[in-house]
Design a protein around this motif. Structure first.
Motif, mmCIF file in Angstrom:
data_model
loop_
_atom_site.group_PDB
_atom_site.id
_atom_site.type_symbol
_atom_site.label_atom_id
_atom_site.label_comp_id
_atom_site.label_asym_id
_atom_site.label_seq_id
_atom_site.Cartn_x
_atom_site.Cartn_y
_atom_site.Cartn_z
ATOM 1 N N GLY A 225 1.268 -1.198 -0.088
ATOM 2 C CA GLY A 225 0.462 -0.291 0.138
ATOM 3 C C GLY A 225 1.348 0.933 -0.127
ATOM 4 O O GLY A 225 2.137 1.578 -0.402
ATOM 5 N N GLU A 239 -3.205 2.947 1.617
ATOM 6 C CA GLU A 239 -3.914 3.500 0.762
ATOM 7 C C GLU A 239 -3.880 1.948 0.061
ATOM 8 O O GLU A 239 -2.559 2.328 -0.793
ATOM 9 C CB GLU A 239 -3.649 4.689 -0.178
ATOM 10 C CG GLU A 239 -4.507 4.879 -1.270
ATOM 11 C CD GLU A 239 -4.959 6.059 -2.193
ATOM 12 O OE1 GLU A 239 -4.558 5.356 -3.152
ATOM 13 O OE2 GLU A 239 -4.374 7.305 -1.523
ATOM 14 N N ASP A 241 -5.948 0.296 -3.477
ATOM 15 C CA ASP A 241 -6.186 -0.264 -4.061
ATOM 16 C C ASP A 241 -7.258 1.144 -4.356
ATOM 17 O O ASP A 241 -8.315 0.961 -4.302
ATOM 18 C CB ASP A 241 -6.641 -1.587 -4.407
ATOM 19 C CG ASP A 241 -6.315 -2.651 -5.322
ATOM 20 O OD1 ASP A 241 -5.038 -2.315 -5.327
ATOM 21 O OD2 ASP A 241 -6.317 -3.642 -4.391
ATOM 22 N N GLY A 242 -6.930 2.415 -3.922
ATOM 23 C CA GLY A 242 -7.705 3.456 -4.403
ATOM 24 C C GLY A 242 -8.585 3.791 -3.041
ATOM 25 O O GLY A 242 -8.917 4.582 -2.801
ATOM 26 N N ALA A 243 -8.129 2.173 -1.988
ATOM 27 C CA ALA A 243 -8.958 2.542 -0.539
ATOM 28 C C ALA A 243 -8.333 3.180 0.634
ATOM 29 O O ALA A 243 -7.220 2.244 0.452
ATOM 30 C CB ALA A 243 -10.073 1.551 -0.771
ATOM 31 N N LYS A 244 -9.138 3.953 1.685
ATOM 32 C CA LYS A 244 -7.971 3.744 2.650
ATOM 33 C C LYS A 244 -8.388 2.694 3.325
ATOM 34 O O LYS A 244 -9.771 2.116 4.038
ATOM 35 C CB LYS A 244 -7.966 5.621 3.271
ATOM 36 C CG LYS A 244 -7.263 6.133 2.379
ATOM 37 C CD LYS A 244 -7.555 7.819 3.336
ATOM 38 C CE LYS A 244 -6.561 8.740 2.783
ATOM 39 N NZ LYS A 244 -7.308 9.990 3.676
ATOM 40 N N ARG A 245 -6.832 2.538 4.450
ATOM 41 C CA ARG A 245 -7.476 1.411 5.178
ATOM 42 C C ARG A 245 -7.014 2.076 6.509
ATOM 43 O O ARG A 245 -5.694 2.124 7.083
ATOM 44 C CB ARG A 245 -6.972 -0.324 4.456
ATOM 45 C CG ARG A 245 -6.858 -1.717 5.820
ATOM 46 C CD ARG A 245 -7.103 -3.139 4.884
ATOM 47 N NE ARG A 245 -6.851 -4.021 5.983
ATOM 48 C CZ ARG A 245 -6.435 -4.808 5.825
ATOM 49 N NH1 ARG A 245 -6.472 -5.345 3.983
ATOM 50 N NH2 ARG A 245 -6.366 -5.778 6.491
#
Length: 254
Positions: A225, A239, A241-245
């Protein structure tokens, strides 16, 4: 004299430089400063005790890893009894990291060479020069009975690690002198935490942390990420694949 080695109070300049409320106990050798301090905590020792060993024979880092402990480096554990819920315990590692980075910055020619690696390592030019071991016990009601912060700092020697490069801070100070400086920074940031909460600590950690967008991998999470900051509770934001975790606990591998 006991099996843990001979202990004494800090002497000389290091003793006079201790911030108010701290007590520094110095041992020639111990198996582990964190183990002894945890025992003292369980026995009811008041917060503000710091135990320093000039050498450790069974030093340990996170996940039970061996921490090589030659004379000349810092091996220091400190006892706190913080208020607040146990879920805030990880924030103390970040507070300790800021204090450590600020103390170390006074020893190196270019403080910009120092970076914090979430959640508990200090790097110099990308090589590990210090680590923090945070341990705690729960109290009835969901709070913390006690919390210890163990600091291992390569002041004079950089013991080899199998998975990463290591570095020193240069050996310009004795362990006792560096301990006094570090306790001073801890005291400062603890006051900030009491007065203003975690937000200023989070902002200070970011100043020493990785650059926004830096690629990193975390143990147990497939692929990689990019660093996207810290959540309000101190969790790592990646981040992917375009999403925040948000990752509340873990180990950055690279």
């Amino acid at each position: 004299m006991s099996g843990s080695g001979q202990a004494g109070a800090a002497r000389g300049g290091a003793a006079s430089a201790l911030p108010t409320g701290w007590r520094l106990e110095v041992h020639e050798a111990l198996p582990s400063t964190s183990d002894l301090l945890a025992q003292r905590a369980e026995d009811g020792e008041a917060e503000g005790l710091a135990i320093l060993a000039r050498q450790q024979t069974a030093g340990r880092g996170r996940s039970g890893r061996v921490w090589a402990s030659p004379a000349g480096n810092l091996y220091l554990s400190v006892l706190l009894r913080p208020e607040g819920p146990a879920r805030e315990a990880p924030q103390w590692s970040l507070l300790a990291g800021v204090a450590l980075a600020e103390a170390a910055a006074e020893l190196v020619p270019d403080p910009r060479a120092l970076r914090l690696k979430w959640p508990n390592d200090l790097l110099r030019e990308g090589a590990k020069c210090a680590g923090i071991l945070a341990e705690s016990a729960l109290a009835a009601g969901g709070g913390l009975a006690w919390l210890t912060l163990g600091f291992g700092v390569n002041l004079a020697h950089a013991p080899a690690l199998p998975d990463r490069p290591t570095a020193t801070l240069g050996g310009a100070e004795s362990p006792e002198e560096f301990a006094a400086r570090l306790l001073g920074r801890l005291q400062c940031w603890r006051k900030v935490q009491r007065d203003a909460g975690f937000a200023p600590i989070r902002a200070a950690w970011r100043r020493f942390g990785p650059a926004e967008g830096e690629a990193m991998t975390v143990r147990g999470i497939p692929g990689f990420g990019r660093f996207a900051g810290l959540a309000e509770d101190g969790s790592l934001l990646l981040e992917i694949d375009g999403a925040k975790r948000a990752i509340p606990a873990g180990e950055i591998l690279a």
